[in-house]
Write an enzyme that holds these catalytic residues in place. Structure first.
Site, PDB file in Angstrom:
ATOM      1  N   ARG A   1     -12.029  -5.404 -44.345  1.00  0.00           N
ATOM      2  CA  ARG A   1     -11.304  -4.154 -44.604  1.00  0.00           C
ATOM      3  C   ARG A   1     -12.184  -2.971 -44.240  1.00  0.00           C
ATOM      4  O   ARG A   1     -13.356  -2.911 -44.640  1.00  0.00           O
ATOM      5  CB  ARG A   1     -10.910  -4.054 -46.066  1.00  0.00           C
ATOM      6  CG  ARG A   1     -10.067  -2.805 -46.371  1.00  0.00           C
ATOM      7  CD  ARG A   1      -9.825  -2.616 -47.842  1.00  0.00           C
ATOM      8  NE  ARG A   1      -8.408  -2.385 -48.107  1.00  0.00           N
ATOM      9  CZ  ARG A   1      -7.957  -1.716 -49.166  1.00  0.00           C
ATOM     10  NH1 ARG A   1      -8.791  -1.205 -50.042  1.00  0.00           N
ATOM     11  NH2 ARG A   1      -6.658  -1.548 -49.356  1.00  0.00           N
TER      12      ARG A   1
ATOM     13  N   GLN B   1     -11.510 -10.774 -52.271  1.00  0.00           N
ATOM     14  CA  GLN B   1     -12.226  -9.687 -51.607  1.00  0.00           C
ATOM     15  C   GLN B   1     -13.645  -9.599 -52.157  1.00  0.00           C
ATOM     16  O   GLN B   1     -13.851  -9.440 -53.369  1.00  0.00           O
ATOM     17  CB  GLN B   1     -11.523  -8.341 -51.802  1.00  0.00           C
ATOM     18  CG  GLN B   1     -12.143  -7.259 -50.920  1.00  0.00           C
ATOM     19  CD  GLN B   1     -11.618  -5.870 -51.206  1.00  0.00           C
ATOM     20  OE1 GLN B   1     -11.730  -5.376 -52.317  1.00  0.00           O
ATOM     21  NE2 GLN B   1     -11.058  -5.238 -50.185  1.00  0.00           N
TER      22      GLN B   1
ATOM     23  N   TYR C   1     -18.205   2.139 -50.067  1.00  0.00           N
ATOM     24  CA  TYR C   1     -19.110   1.163 -50.676  1.00  0.00           C
ATOM     25  C   TYR C   1     -20.216   0.776 -49.682  1.00  0.00           C
ATOM     26  O   TYR C   1     -20.340   1.380 -48.626  1.00  0.00           O
ATOM     27  CB  TYR C   1     -18.312  -0.040 -51.176  1.00  0.00           C
ATOM     28  CG  TYR C   1     -17.316   0.345 -52.257  1.00  0.00           C
ATOM     29  CD1 TYR C   1     -17.744   0.923 -53.446  1.00  0.00           C
ATOM     30  CD2 TYR C   1     -15.947   0.172 -52.074  1.00  0.00           C
ATOM     31  CE1 TYR C   1     -16.845   1.305 -54.436  1.00  0.00           C
ATOM     32  CE2 TYR C   1     -15.028   0.550 -53.056  1.00  0.00           C
ATOM     33  CZ  TYR C   1     -15.490   1.122 -54.233  1.00  0.00           C
ATOM     34  OH  TYR C   1     -14.594   1.512 -55.201  1.00  0.00           O
TER      35      TYR C   1
ATOM     36  N   GLY D   1      -0.216  -1.764 -51.845  1.00  0.00           N
ATOM     37  CA  GLY D   1      -1.057  -1.763 -53.033  1.00  0.00           C
ATOM     38  C   GLY D   1      -0.281  -1.498 -54.296  1.00  0.00           C
ATOM     39  O   GLY D   1       0.296  -2.406 -54.902  1.00  0.00           O
ATOM     40  N   ARG D   2      -0.235  -0.223 -54.708  1.00  0.00           N
ATOM     41  CA  ARG D   2       0.373   0.128 -55.995  1.00  0.00           C
ATOM     42  C   ARG D   2       1.799  -0.377 -56.197  1.00  0.00           C
ATOM     43  O   ARG D   2       2.152  -0.739 -57.324  1.00  0.00           O
ATOM     44  CB  ARG D   2       0.302   1.650 -56.196  1.00  0.00           C
ATOM     45  CG  ARG D   2      -1.084   2.131 -56.652  1.00  0.00           C
ATOM     46  CD  ARG D   2      -1.253   3.625 -56.456  1.00  0.00           C
ATOM     47  NE  ARG D   2      -1.317   3.964 -55.046  1.00  0.00           N
ATOM     48  CZ  ARG D   2      -0.933   5.132 -54.538  1.00  0.00           C
ATOM     49  NH1 ARG D   2      -0.445   6.063 -55.324  1.00  0.00           N
ATOM     50  NH2 ARG D   2      -1.049   5.368 -53.250  1.00  0.00           N
TER      51      ARG D   2
END
Length: 364
Positions: free
Chosen positions: A227, A98, A180, A318-319
């Site tokens: 993304r 990424q 971002y 994810g987690r």
């Protein structure tokens, strides 16, 4: 209907299942943002995912403001990524890197005191604070990226993509989400420009389109992913009308022919960010022709329901992947998931990183 465990073609990549590993910042690189010798083990342990997406990885020092996060702009960093991709491939996996530019969320401490860049001269709001090598600090005002600097920024993405190819990655994902840099251009509470990169939705998606075209020209559209985080507030960035911006962006990405589009969409009961704003995926699904990947608080059951509904082609977890390296098998068998320890998310060493057990180890 497709099962979560059915294969899927993701651009040029043949994935054996639809359980993707989402990007997860873990802080195990050096202070110079060089990947460490722990990282090949970590990623190879999780190679049974349909596709691994690495932690967010800086395209330049200007764009990287997270302690001990990896970069991919230097020869040293590129060489250090090679053992990671080799380990994943030996384990039978597939891996995208990424590409990350943090925009206004880079603290000046990382830039020798210089201001970070953003779409406009704005500051990430309190209570948000930047992680620095000297602890958490309030964000400082960014400067507006001058239109004459855009070619230089595109060159940074081009160099990072070339390095990704040299390091052996199967593709790249452009991080255009979570407040971002690219997200700061997309959404209107951070973009106050009056030039070709601001104002209308068509103008605000311009940088995303140009970055994607640049990356695709180096590695191929079928090895390029993006993304987005279309709904709700993400690190101080949001939009007054996401339904006007993100379907337009998705349509442009579809026309480029990217490998897949991942959406991190907040829900009202989110465990790591929440929003009452409607999800935008129902508007994006009709205009994006490639595989659509959804992310955020999915269980095995809700992931399969998303596939059954036709809204998603795959799900990024994810987690759960932090503490369950064999997550695919656990979801397949209905086995209990190991809880993760938040205290070790960014703790530098092997604890809470490469020592979580698989079902096989638990049985032994």
């Amino acid at each position: 209907m497709a099962s979560l465990f059915d294969p899927i073609q993701i651009g040029a990549v043949s994935a054996p299942n639809r359980v993707l590993m989402a990007p997860l910042t873990r802080g195990r690189s050096s202070r110079e943002h060089v990947p460490s010798d722990l990282m090949p083990t970590y990623y190879a342990q999780r190679a049974s995912a349909g596709l691994l997406i690495t932690e967010a990885t800086g395209i330049s020092q200007e764009g990287l403001g997270w302690p001990f996060a990896p970069g991919i702009w230097s020869d040293e960093q590129t060489e250090a990524w090679k053992p990671v991709t080799e380990a994943v491939h030996r384990a039978g996996g597939r891996i995208f890197v990424q590409l990350w530019h943090m925009g206004r969320l880079v603290h000046p401490d990382f830039l020798g005191g210089e201001k970070p860049v953003s779409s406009s001269a704005t500051t990430a709001p309190l209570p948000l604070k930047a992680h620095t090598y000297d602890g958490k600090k309030p964000y400082e005002e960014a400067r507006s990226l001058d239109v004459t600097e855009v070619p230089r920024l595109l060159d940074d993405y081009r160099r990072a993509t070339r390095n990704a190819k040299a390091a052996g990655f199967d593709g790249v994902q452009i991080h255009a989400a979570n407040g971002y840099l690219i997200d700061e251009f997309l959404r209107d509470n951070a973009n106050f420009r009056t030039d070709a990169y601001g104002g209308s939705p068509e103008n605000r998606i311009r940088l995303l389109r140009e970055v994607t075209e640049t990356v695709a020209s180096e590695i191929g559209a079928d090895r390029t992913a993006v993304r987005l985080s279309p709904n709700g507030n993400s690190q101080g960035v949001e939009d007054s009308n996401p339904g006007a911006v993100f379907p337009l962006a998705a349509k442009a990405l579809s026309e480029i022919g990217i490998a897949f589009l991942e959406l991190r969409e907040l829900g009202p009961d989110g465990t790591f960010g929440a929003s009452d704003e409607p999800k935008v995926s129902p508007l994006i699904r009709p205009v994006f022709g490639g595989p659509l990947v959804l992310n955020q608080d999915f269980t095995g059951e809700s992931a399969q329901a998303a596939l059954d509904s036709g809204i998603a082609d795959a799900i990024a977890f994810g987690r759960p992947f932090i503490s369950n390296p064999d997550l695919v098998e656990r979801l397949r068998t209905g086995a209990e998931l190991t809880p993760d320890n938040m205290a070790t998310w960014y703790s530098r060493g092997p604890e809470g990183y490469i020592d979580y057990p698989t079902l096989e180890r638990e049985a032994a």
